[in-house]
Design a protein around this motif. Structure first.
Motif, PDB file in Angstrom:
ATOM      1  N   PRO A 170       0.792  -1.228   0.000  1.00  0.00           N
ATOM      2  CA  PRO A 170       0.000   0.000   0.000  1.00  0.00           C
ATOM      3  C   PRO A 170       0.829   1.284   0.000  1.00  0.00           C
ATOM      4  O   PRO A 170       0.266   2.365  -0.182  1.00  0.00           O
ATOM      5  N   PHE A 171       2.140   1.171   0.230  1.00  0.00           N
ATOM      6  CA  PHE A 171       3.029   2.335   0.233  1.00  0.00           C
ATOM      7  C   PHE A 171       4.173   2.032  -0.726  1.00  0.00           C
ATOM      8  O   PHE A 171       5.321   1.840  -0.325  1.00  0.00           O
ATOM      9  N   GLY A 172       3.839   2.003  -2.004  1.00  0.00           N
ATOM     10  CA  GLY A 172       4.694   1.385  -3.003  1.00  0.00           C
ATOM     11  C   GLY A 172       5.932   2.145  -3.390  1.00  0.00           C
ATOM     12  O   GLY A 172       6.846   1.562  -3.973  1.00  0.00           O
ATOM     13  N   GLY A 173       5.989   3.455  -3.129  1.00  0.00           N
ATOM     14  CA  GLY A 173       7.173   4.214  -3.506  1.00  0.00           C
ATOM     15  C   GLY A 173       7.484   4.064  -4.978  1.00  0.00           C
ATOM     16  O   GLY A 173       6.636   4.294  -5.844  1.00  0.00           O
ATOM     17  N   SER A 174       8.703   3.651  -5.280  1.00  0.00           N
ATOM     18  CA  SER A 174       9.125   3.488  -6.672  1.00  0.00           C
ATOM     19  C   SER A 174       8.955   2.066  -7.177  1.00  0.00           C
ATOM     20  O   SER A 174       9.528   1.690  -8.197  1.00  0.00           O
ATOM     21  N   GLY A 175       8.184   1.239  -6.464  1.00  0.00           N
ATOM     22  CA  GLY A 175       7.795  -0.063  -6.989  1.00  0.00           C
ATOM     23  C   GLY A 175       8.726  -1.220  -6.707  1.00  0.00           C
ATOM     24  O   GLY A 175       8.574  -2.287  -7.312  1.00  0.00           O
ATOM     25  N   SER A 176       9.648  -1.072  -5.769  1.00  0.00           N
ATOM     26  CA  SER A 176      10.619  -2.148  -5.533  1.00  0.00           C
ATOM     27  C   SER A 176       9.956  -3.453  -5.111  1.00  0.00           C
ATOM     28  O   SER A 176      10.367  -4.532  -5.548  1.00  0.00           O
ATOM     29  N   THR A 177       8.944  -3.385  -4.252  1.00  0.00           N
ATOM     30  CA  THR A 177       8.286  -4.624  -3.816  1.00  0.00           C
ATOM     31  C   THR A 177       7.583  -5.303  -4.983  1.00  0.00           C
ATOM     32  O   THR A 177       7.566  -6.533  -5.073  1.00  0.00           O
ATOM     33  N   PRO A 195       2.666  11.306  -7.503  1.00  0.00           N
ATOM     34  CA  PRO A 195       2.746  10.989  -8.938  1.00  0.00           C
ATOM     35  C   PRO A 195       4.160  10.728  -9.444  1.00  0.00           C
ATOM     36  O   PRO A 195       4.356   9.854 -10.292  1.00  0.00           O
ATOM     37  N   ASP A 196       5.150  11.467  -8.947  1.00  0.00           N
ATOM     38  CA  ASP A 196       6.513  11.282  -9.459  1.00  0.00           C
ATOM     39  C   ASP A 196       7.036   9.882  -9.147  1.00  0.00           C
ATOM     40  O   ASP A 196       7.612   9.214 -10.018  1.00  0.00           O
ATOM     41  N   TYR A 197       6.862   9.431  -7.921  1.00  0.00           N
ATOM     42  CA  TYR A 197       7.342   8.097  -7.562  1.00  0.00           C
ATOM     43  C   TYR A 197       6.508   7.020  -8.249  1.00  0.00           C
ATOM     44  O   TYR A 197       7.039   5.975  -8.663  1.00  0.00           O
ATOM     45  N   HIS A 198       5.207   7.250  -8.379  1.00  0.00           N
ATOM     46  CA  HIS A 198       4.355   6.299  -9.081  1.00  0.00           C
ATOM     47  C   HIS A 198       4.825   6.123 -10.523  1.00  0.00           C
ATOM     48  O   HIS A 198       4.894   4.997 -11.034  1.00  0.00           O
ATOM     49  N   ALA A 199       5.179   7.236 -11.171  1.00  0.00           N
ATOM     50  CA  ALA A 199       5.645   7.158 -12.565  1.00  0.00           C
ATOM     51  C   ALA A 199       6.937   6.362 -12.665  1.00  0.00           C
ATOM     52  O   ALA A 199       7.125   5.575 -13.609  1.00  0.00           O
ATOM     53  N   VAL A 200       7.835   6.551 -11.703  1.00  0.00           N
ATOM     54  CA  VAL A 200       9.085   5.784 -11.695  1.00  0.00           C
ATOM     55  C   VAL A 200       8.782   4.294 -11.551  1.00  0.00           C
ATOM     56  O   VAL A 200       9.359   3.452 -12.257  1.00  0.00           O
ATOM     57  N   GLY A 201       7.878   3.960 -10.633  1.00  0.00           N
ATOM     58  CA  GLY A 201       7.510   2.558 -10.456  1.00  0.00           C
ATOM     59  C   GLY A 201       6.926   1.951 -11.714  1.00  0.00           C
ATOM     60  O   GLY A 201       7.247   0.804 -12.069  1.00  0.00           O
ATOM     61  N   CYS A 202       6.070   2.690 -12.388  1.00  0.00           N
ATOM     62  CA  CYS A 202       5.487   2.190 -13.645  1.00  0.00           C
ATOM     63  C   CYS A 202       6.566   1.932 -14.678  1.00  0.00           C
ATOM     64  O   CYS A 202       6.515   0.921 -15.404  1.00  0.00           O
ATOM     65  N   ARG A 203       7.551   2.829 -14.761  1.00  0.00           N
ATOM     66  CA  ARG A 203       8.642   2.635 -15.734  1.00  0.00           C
ATOM     67  C   ARG A 203       9.474   1.409 -15.377  1.00  0.00           C
ATOM     68  O   ARG A 203       9.864   0.633 -16.267  1.00  0.00           O
ATOM     69  N   ARG A 204       9.755   1.215 -14.121  1.00  0.00           N
ATOM     70  CA  ARG A 204      10.543   0.044 -13.709  1.00  0.00           C
ATOM     71  C   ARG A 204       9.811  -1.255 -14.032  1.00  0.00           C
ATOM     72  O   ARG A 204      10.415  -2.215 -14.526  1.00  0.00           O
ATOM     73  N   LEU A 205       8.515  -1.291 -13.765  1.00  0.00           N
ATOM     74  CA  LEU A 205       7.743  -2.495 -14.030  1.00  0.00           C
ATOM     75  C   LEU A 205       7.591  -2.741 -15.528  1.00  0.00           C
ATOM     76  O   LEU A 205       7.641  -3.891 -15.982  1.00  0.00           O
ATOM     77  N   ALA A 206       7.454  -1.679 -16.304  1.00  0.00           N
ATOM     78  CA  ALA A 206       7.383  -1.826 -17.761  1.00  0.00           C
ATOM     79  C   ALA A 206       8.696  -2.351 -18.316  1.00  0.00           C
ATOM     80  O   ALA A 206       8.713  -3.210 -19.218  1.00  0.00           O
ATOM     81  N   ALA A 207       9.803  -1.855 -17.780  1.00  0.00           N
ATOM     82  CA  ALA A 207      11.119  -2.342 -18.226  1.00  0.00           C
ATOM     83  C   ALA A 207      11.310  -3.804 -17.893  1.00  0.00           C
ATOM     84  O   ALA A 207      11.862  -4.573 -18.689  1.00  0.00           O
TER      85      ALA A 207
END
Length: 214
Positions: A170-177, A195-207
């Motif tokens: 629930p506190f995903g930050g940049s998506g590491s979990t 939004p900024d950290y959410h966008a980073v997480g989306c990019r990491r997961l897409a990669a």
């Protein structure tokens, strides 16, 4: 189910059915007003008004006889433990992640992170339990000011869940979990407020998806 949601975690979780996730692994704000050297900060890190409502929602959406692992701020432990217990969780273990460096120094150098293992009901024991002292790799905090290493998160997911399980952060930050869950062959739901950290997480997961598809 693979979702990385932008929004307030309590509001988003309130839309989930009860008993719908298999495991929670999360790194909430430590309630210390943290700002890193570059000026990056974390939402809701100044007060603990959200801790009990979030804990109650996490308990509600977690399946019976399942686990949550939550990092926490050691100097705000009373706030976190009180909320977890009021929500219905039992403390069943504690983890220490030993660093090879000090992230900060005051009376002592801070060279570890902490997480509690919390139970809803009576979860089964892992077949090969992890040690309660785990290693920690420095991430450089490239993606987030308090970024947790995927290499330290993935063994927790693999130990406490089965392949195909749904992990919630629930506190995903940049998506590491969520990256760790995907690499472990689990499904994931992540929620991040900024939004900024959410966008980073989306990019990491897409990669990650692109690498797996290649």
């Amino acid at each position: 189910m693979f979702r990385y949601v932008l929004g307030d975690s309590v509001q988003v979780m309130s839309t989930f059915p009860a008993a719908s996730v298999d495991f929670i692994l999360t790194d909430p704000p430590y309630l210390v007003g943290f700002t890193d050297r570059s000026g990056r900060s974390i939402a809701n890190d100044m007060n603990g008004n959200w801790v009990l409502p979030a804990s109650r929602e996490m308990f509600r959406v977690l399946k019976p006889n399942s686990l949550m692992v939550s990092f926490y701020g050691w100097n705000r432990v009373d706030t976190f433990v009180s909320a977890w217990k009021q929500a219905g969780f039992r403390i069943v273990g504690h983890l220490v992640f030993a660093k090879q460096y000090a992230s900060k120094s005051a009376f002592v150098g801070y060279q570890h992170e902490n997480a509690y293992i919390l139970a809803k009901g009576r979860p089964p024991l892992p077949a090969d339990p992890l040690g309660d002292v785990q290693s920690w790799q420095y991430t450089g905090n490239r993606h987030h000011p308090t970024e947790k290493p995927v290499a330290s998160l993935q063994p927790l997911i693999e130990s406490f869940t089965q392949p195909g399980a749904i992990m919630l952060d629930p506190f995903g930050g940049s998506g590491s979990t969520c990256v760790a869950a995907a690499q472990a062959g689990r499904r994931y739901i992540g929620i991040e407020l900024l939004p900024d950290y959410h966008a980073v997480g989306c990019r990491r997961l897409a990669a990650l998806r692109s690498r797996h598809a290649a």
